[in-house]
Scaffold this active site. Structure first.
Site, PDB file in Angstrom:
ATOM      1  N   CYS A   1       0.865  -1.178   0.000  1.00 49.69           N
ATOM      2  CA  CYS A   1       0.000   0.000   0.000  1.00 49.69           C
ATOM      3  C   CYS A   1       0.906   1.233   0.000  1.00 49.69           C
ATOM      4  CB  CYS A   1      -0.865   0.003   1.243  1.00 49.69           C
ATOM      5  SG  CYS A   1      -1.825  -1.503   1.410  1.00 49.69           S
TER       6      CYS A   1
ATOM      7  N   ARG B   1       1.328   1.670  -5.998  1.00 45.52           N
ATOM      8  CA  ARG B   1       1.550   0.736  -4.895  1.00 45.52           C
ATOM      9  C   ARG B   1       0.261   0.036  -4.478  1.00 45.52           C
ATOM     10  NH1 ARG B   1       6.484   1.249  -2.119  1.00 45.52           N
ATOM     11  NH2 ARG B   1       5.578   0.021  -0.461  1.00 45.52           N
TER      12      ARG B   1
ATOM     13  N   TRP C   1      -3.877  -1.794  -1.420  1.00 38.53           N
ATOM     14  CA  TRP C   1      -3.935  -3.014  -2.233  1.00 38.53           C
ATOM     15  C   TRP C   1      -4.330  -4.110  -1.251  1.00 38.53           C
ATOM     16  CZ3 TRP C   1      -1.165  -7.744  -2.695  1.00 38.53           C
ATOM     17  CH2 TRP C   1      -1.373  -8.435  -3.899  1.00 38.53           C
TER      18      TRP C   1
ATOM     19  N   ASN D   1       0.960  -0.097   6.058  1.00 35.32           N
ATOM     20  CA  ASN D   1       1.380  -0.880   4.901  1.00 35.32           C
ATOM     21  C   ASN D   1       2.061  -2.132   5.436  1.00 35.32           C
ATOM     22  OD1 ASN D   1       2.398  -1.864   2.488  1.00 35.32           O
ATOM     23  ND2 ASN D   1       4.135  -0.431   2.465  1.00 35.32           N
ATOM     24  N   GLY D   2       1.567  -3.295   5.036  1.00 34.05           N
ATOM     25  CA  GLY D   2       2.157  -4.542   5.514  1.00 34.05           C
ATOM     26  C   GLY D   2       1.069  -5.504   5.956  1.00 34.05           C
TER      27      GLY D   2
ATOM     28  N   GLU E   1       9.476 -14.260 -20.229  1.00 33.31           N
ATOM     29  CA  GLU E   1       9.178 -12.873 -19.857  1.00 33.31           C
ATOM     30  C   GLU E   1       8.105 -12.291 -20.789  1.00 33.31           C
ATOM     31  OE1 GLU E   1       9.328 -10.955 -17.573  1.00 33.31           O
ATOM     32  OE2 GLU E   1       9.174  -8.942 -18.372  1.00 33.31           O
TER      33      GLU E   1
ATOM     34  N   LYS F   1       4.486 -10.845 -19.571  1.00 32.74           N
ATOM     35  CA  LYS F   1       4.081  -9.474 -19.884  1.00 32.74           C
ATOM     36  C   LYS F   1       2.713  -9.472 -20.561  1.00 32.74           C
ATOM     37  CE  LYS F   1       6.559  -7.814 -18.449  1.00 32.74           C
ATOM     38  NZ  LYS F   1       6.933  -7.381 -17.165  1.00 32.74           N
TER      39      LYS F   1
ATOM     40  N   GLU G   1      -0.048 -10.449 -18.112  1.00 33.97           N
ATOM     41  CA  GLU G   1      -0.194  -9.441 -17.077  1.00 33.97           C
ATOM     42  C   GLU G   1      -1.062  -8.264 -17.508  1.00 33.97           C
ATOM     43  OE1 GLU G   1       3.784  -8.155 -16.301  1.00 33.97           O
ATOM     44  OE2 GLU G   1       3.319  -7.436 -14.307  1.00 33.97           O
TER      45      GLU G   1
ATOM     46  N   HIS H   1       6.667 -32.888 -26.655  1.00 33.52           N
ATOM     47  CA  HIS H   1       6.532 -33.817 -25.535  1.00 33.52           C
ATOM     48  C   HIS H   1       5.214 -33.610 -24.803  1.00 33.52           C
ATOM     49  CE1 HIS H   1      10.528 -35.345 -26.245  1.00 33.52           C
ATOM     50  NE2 HIS H   1      10.954 -34.106 -26.354  1.00 33.52           N
TER      51      HIS H   1
ATOM     52  N   LYS I   1       2.546  -2.964  -7.799  1.00 34.07           N
ATOM     53  CA  LYS I   1       3.925  -2.752  -8.246  1.00 34.07           C
ATOM     54  C   LYS I   1       4.935  -3.354  -7.281  1.00 34.07           C
ATOM     55  CE  LYS I   1       7.075  -1.094 -10.907  1.00 34.07           C
ATOM     56  NZ  LYS I   1       7.310  -1.894 -12.115  1.00 34.07           N
TER      57      LYS I   1
HETATM   58  C1  F6R Z   1       5.935  -8.097 -13.666  1.00 38.13           C
HETATM   59  C2  F6R Z   1       6.443  -7.589 -12.418  1.00 38.13           C
HETATM   60  C3  F6R Z   1       6.584  -8.532 -11.270  1.00 38.13           C
HETATM   61  C4  F6R Z   1       7.845  -8.183 -10.475  1.00 38.13           C
HETATM   62  C5  F6R Z   1       7.924  -9.035  -9.195  1.00 38.13           C
HETATM   63  C6  F6R Z   1       9.209  -8.769  -8.445  1.00 38.13           C
HETATM   64  O1  F6R Z   1       5.924  -7.109 -14.646  1.00 38.13           O
HETATM   65  O2  F6R Z   1       6.739  -6.447 -12.299  1.00 38.13           O
HETATM   66  O3  F6R Z   1       6.609  -9.850 -11.702  1.00 38.13           O
HETATM   67  O4  F6R Z   1       8.947  -8.413 -11.284  1.00 38.13           O
HETATM   68  O5  F6R Z   1       6.833  -8.745  -8.376  1.00 38.13           O
HETATM   69  O6  F6R Z   1       9.317  -7.416  -8.119  1.00 38.13           O
HETATM   70  P1  F6R Z   1      10.696  -6.772  -7.722  1.00 38.13           P
HETATM   71  O7  F6R Z   1      11.575  -6.823  -8.913  1.00 38.13           O
HETATM   72  O8  F6R Z   1      10.370  -5.392  -7.283  1.00 38.13           O
HETATM   73  O9  F6R Z   1      11.275  -7.617  -6.612  1.00 38.13           O
END
Ligand code: F6R
Length: 609
Positions: free
Chosen positions: A2, A27, A74, A100-101, A481, A485, A488, A504, A604
C-alpha cells in the site's frame, strides 16, 4: 504494497496528501483515504475505488487543516470496500492509523480486543492497531504507539495521529518501507520517494525497528524502544518530471522508450575505455571470487526471468554453475548454501518480501549476497553485502520493462567482470561482448523506430484467448518474460515453451489458427528452432517469428511473419528481443481496452509473502 503519505506543517494538508497519493497509486489502488486534524477534531474520508473517487467526495466537503495522513490500498485482509479502506480509527474516533504490511497475529489480537468490549467495523488486520493504540494511550501518543506495537507480529509501516496531540505525527517502520521528508516548517512521511518529491528532496530513511516523531518544526528519530538515534540525511537527485509520463500515453510506453537511456546509465562508469568492466561495488576480492563454487540467483516474477538469462551469461562467461529459483520457493526447501555460494538477489523495488526473506536465508548460511536492484536505500539494498544498482530510474507502470532490461545489462556487466577477473574467457572475447553491449542502446532505438508491424500484430492477437511463445536457450528465457508481460496486461492466456519441448505434450494444444510467437535469435540453433516451428505450423499454428536481420530471410520462409532485430552477440540478444515483446503486450492491452499501467489484481511492489 500500500502507499502511505503524511504531512505536518502550515499548508493545506488535504491537497498535499491527495497529490502524494496520486504518486503512490502504483503501490495499490483499490481504495484510498485520508485522516486530518480539523477544527472539528480528527476527520476521516475514505472510499473504495481509485483515488478519483475519494477526490470527488472531498470536492463536495473538503477537509481543512495542516496535519494529516493518507493511504492508497492493495487489499490483503478484507475485500476492497469503504470500511476496509484506511485510515482506520478506534471506537472513539480519536486515533487514526494508516498501515502498509500485514499483521500476522491480528486474529488473536482481534479476539482479545473483542473480548474486552471493542467493536470492529472492518475486516482488516490494520484496525487492531488503532484499537491497541487507543487502549495504550495515557497522554503520550509516542508511548502508546510503542506499547501497541509490542503486541504486533508481522510487517508494518505506520502513520499515526491522535486528536489529543494535533501537533504530532508518529511514524514506525518494521519490514515495510518508510521515509521521512524534511521541509522548512513542515515534514512528511512517505512509503516511497515520489510521494513527497514535489515538496522536498531531503529524506531520512527509517530502518526496521525505528520510528519518527514529527512536528512541523522537528523530527525525532528513535528506536521503537525509545532510544534516540541520529541518521545521515539523504539528498534525492531524482527529477520530479522523471516520475511523470512526459508526453507518453502510458507510463509503460514511456518506460519502454526509456530503455536506451537505462542501458546507458547502467553501463555508465562501469565500462572503461579499454572495454574492461569495473565493478567496485562487488565487495569480493579476486581471491574470494575464485573461491566461489556456485551461484544462486533468487528473485520473483520478471526479475526471476532476468535471472534465467543471468544463468546463461554467468555460466558461459565465468564457468561457475548457476541455479535460478523463485524466491517464494527458495527459503522453504533448505537450499544448499555455503560460504562458497554467491547468492544474487534481483529486485526492481528492493522491497519484495519473498526476495528479502531469501536474502536473509542466504546471509544466515554465510553466503555473500549481491543485490541487483533499482532502488537506493531499499531493504534489499541495505541488507545485501554488495549492491549493484540498475540505473533505470523510477518505474511506475506495474508491468516491469526497463527495470527488467536493465537487470539484463547488470548481468552482462557482472558476467564480463567475472570472466575478466577469473580469466575464464579470452580477453578478446570479453572485449568483443563489451563492445557489443555499448551498441545495444542504439539498437533498441532502431527497434523503437520500427513498431508498426508490432502494433498490427498485437491488434490481430487481441481477439484470441490463448497464445504460445517458443524459443531455445536465452530465447526461451525471454519467451517466459514475453509471456508474463502479455498475460499481465492483456489478460490473454499464454504459455512459454522451450521450442524442443513442445512435442513432448504441449503440441496437443496447437490447433488451427492459434497464434505462436517464435524467438529464433540464436543463429547456431536456427535450424533446430525452425524444425520446431514446422511442427507447429503443420498443426495450424500461425507463427510470428523474431530473429536478427542476418537470419530474417531464412526464418521468413518458415513463419507467417518475421520481425528482425539488429544483430548482436548471441548472449546479448535478450536485451533486444524483449523489446518487440513488450510492445506487442502493450498494444494488445490497448486493443483490449485495458488499463495498461494498472492491470487488474496486481501491485507494483509486493511486500507480503
Ligand atoms: C511483472 C512484475 C513482477 C515483479 C515481481 C518482483 O511485470 O513487475 O513480476 O517483477 O513482483 O518485483 P521486484 O523486482 O520489485 O522484486
Amino acid at each position: 504494497m500500500c502507499g502511505i503519505v503524511g504531512y505536518i506543517g502550515k499548508r493545506d494538508a488535504q491537497s498535499i496528501l491527495v497529490e502524494g497519493l496520486k504518486k503512490l497509486e502504483y503501490r495499490g489502488y483499490d481504495s484510498a483515504g485520508i485522516a486530518m486534524y480539523t477544527e472539528a477534531g480528527l476527520q476521516v474520508k475514505k472510499a473504495k475505488g481509485r483515488l478519483a473517487v475519494l477526490e470527488s467526495h472531498l470536492d463536495g466537503a473538503p477537509l481543512v487543516g495542516t496535519v494529516g495522513i493518507g493511504h492508497t490500498r492493495w487489499a490483503t485482509h478484507g475485500k476492497p470496500s469503504d470500511e476496509n479502506s484506511h485510515p482506520h480509527t478506534d471506537m472513539t474516533m480519536k486515533f487514526s492509523v494508516v498501515h502498509n504490511g500485514i499483521i500476522e497475529n491480528y486474529t488473536d489480537l482481534k479476539e482479545e480486543l473483542i473480548a474486552s468490549g471493542v467493536t470492529f467495523v472492518s475486516e482488516t488486520d490494520t484496525e487492531v492497531i488503532s484499537h491497541l493504540v487507543a487502549r495504550e494511550y495515557d497522554g503520550d501518543i509516542v508511548r502508546a504507539v510503542q506499547k501497541a506495537i509490542t503486541h504486533l507480529r508481522g510487517a508494518y509501516a505506520l502513520g499515526v495521529l491522535t486528536e489529543f496531540e494535533p501537533d504530532r505525527l508518529v511514524a514506525v517502520r518494521n519490514a515495510s518501507p518508510l521515509i521521512i521528508g524534511i521541509g522548512e516548517g513542515e515534514h512528511f512521511i512517505g512509503s516511497d520517494i515520489p510521494a513527497i518529491l514535489e515538496h522536498t528532496r531531503n529524506v531520512f530513511i527509517l530502518n526496521d525497528g525505528e520510528m519518527a516523531v514529527l512536528t512541523k518544526d522537528t523530527v525525532e528519530l528513535m528506536t521503537i524502544e525509545g532510544n534516540f538515534i541520529s541518521r545521515e540525511m539523504i539528498h534525492v537527485d531524482w527529477d520530479a518530471v522523471t516520475a511523470e509520463k512526459a508526453g507518453f500515453d502510458h507510463f509503460m510506453l514511456k518506460e519502454i522508450y526509456e530503455q536506451p537511456k537505462a542501458y546507458r546509465d547502467t553501463m555508465r562508469g562501469r565500462v572503461d575505455s579499454d572495454l574492461t568492466v569495473s565493478l567496485p561495488e562487488l565487495k569480493l576480492s579476486p581471491a574470494e571470487l575464485a573461491n566461489i563454487r556456485k551461484v544462486h540467483i533468487v528473485a520473483c516474477g520478471t526479475a526471476y526471468h532476468a535471472g534465467l538469462v543471468g544463468k546463461t551469461v554467468i555460466e558461459t562467461s565465468a564457468r561457475i554453475p548457476v541455479e535460478v529459483e523463485v524466491a517464494s520457493e527458495y527459503r522453504y526447501r533448505c537450499p544448499l548454501i555455503t560460504p562458497e555460494t554467491l547468492v544474487i538477489v534481483v529486485s526492481q523495488s528492493g522491497e519484495t518480501a519473498d526476495t528479502l526473506a531469501a536474502l536473509r536465508e542466504a546471509k544466515a548460511n554465510g553466503a555473500h549476497v549481491l543485490a541487483i536492484t533499482n532502488v537506493v536505500g531499499s531493504s534489499v539494498a541495505r541488507e545485501a553485502d554488495s549492491v549493484m544498482l540498475t540505473m533505470a530510474g523510477p518505474e511506475i507502470a506495474v508491468a516491469s520493462t526497463k527495470a527488467y532490461s536493465s537487470q539484463l545489462i547488470a548481468f552482462f556487466l557482472l558476467g564480463m567482470y567475472l570472466a575478466q577477473t577469473l580469466s575464464t574467457q579470452e580477453t578478446a572475447w570479453v572485449r568483443g561482448i563489451v563492445a557489443a553491449m555499448l551498441a545495444l542502446p542504439e539498437q533498441v532505438e532502431q527497434i523503437l523506430d520500427n513498431t508498426d508491424a508490432l502494433r498490427e500484430y498485437a491488434e490481430s492477437i487481441a481477439v484470441h484467448e490463448h497464445l504460445f511463445f517458443i524459443g531455445r536457450g536465452v530465447d526461451y528465457a525471454v519467451a517466459q518474460e514475453g509471456s508474463l508481460k502479455l498475460k499481465e496486461i492483456s489478460y490473454i492466456h499464454s504459455e512459454a515453451y522451450a521450442a524442443g519441448e513442445l512435442k513432448h505434450g504441449t503440441l496437443a494444444l496447437i490447433e488451427d489458427g492459434i497464434p505462436v510467437i517464435a524467438l529464433a535469435t540464436q543463429n547456431a540453433l536456427l535450424e533446430k528452432t525452425v524444425s520446431n516451428i514446422k511442427e507447429v505450423k503443420a498443426r495450424g499454428g500461425v507463427i510470428f517469428g523474431i530473429s536478427d536481420v542476418n537470419e530474417a530471410t531464412a526464418l521468413g520462409k518458415a513463419v507467417d511473419e518475421v520481425y528482425a532485430i539488429p544483430a548482436t552477440h548471441p548472449l546479448l540478444t535478450p536485451a533486444l528481443s524483449v523489446v518487440p515483446l513488450q510492445m506487442i503486450s502493450y498494444y494488445a492491452s490497448l486493443a483490449r481496452g485495458n488499463d495498461v499501467d494498472k492491470p487488474r489484481n496486481l501491485a507494483k511492489s509486493v511486500t507480503v509473502e
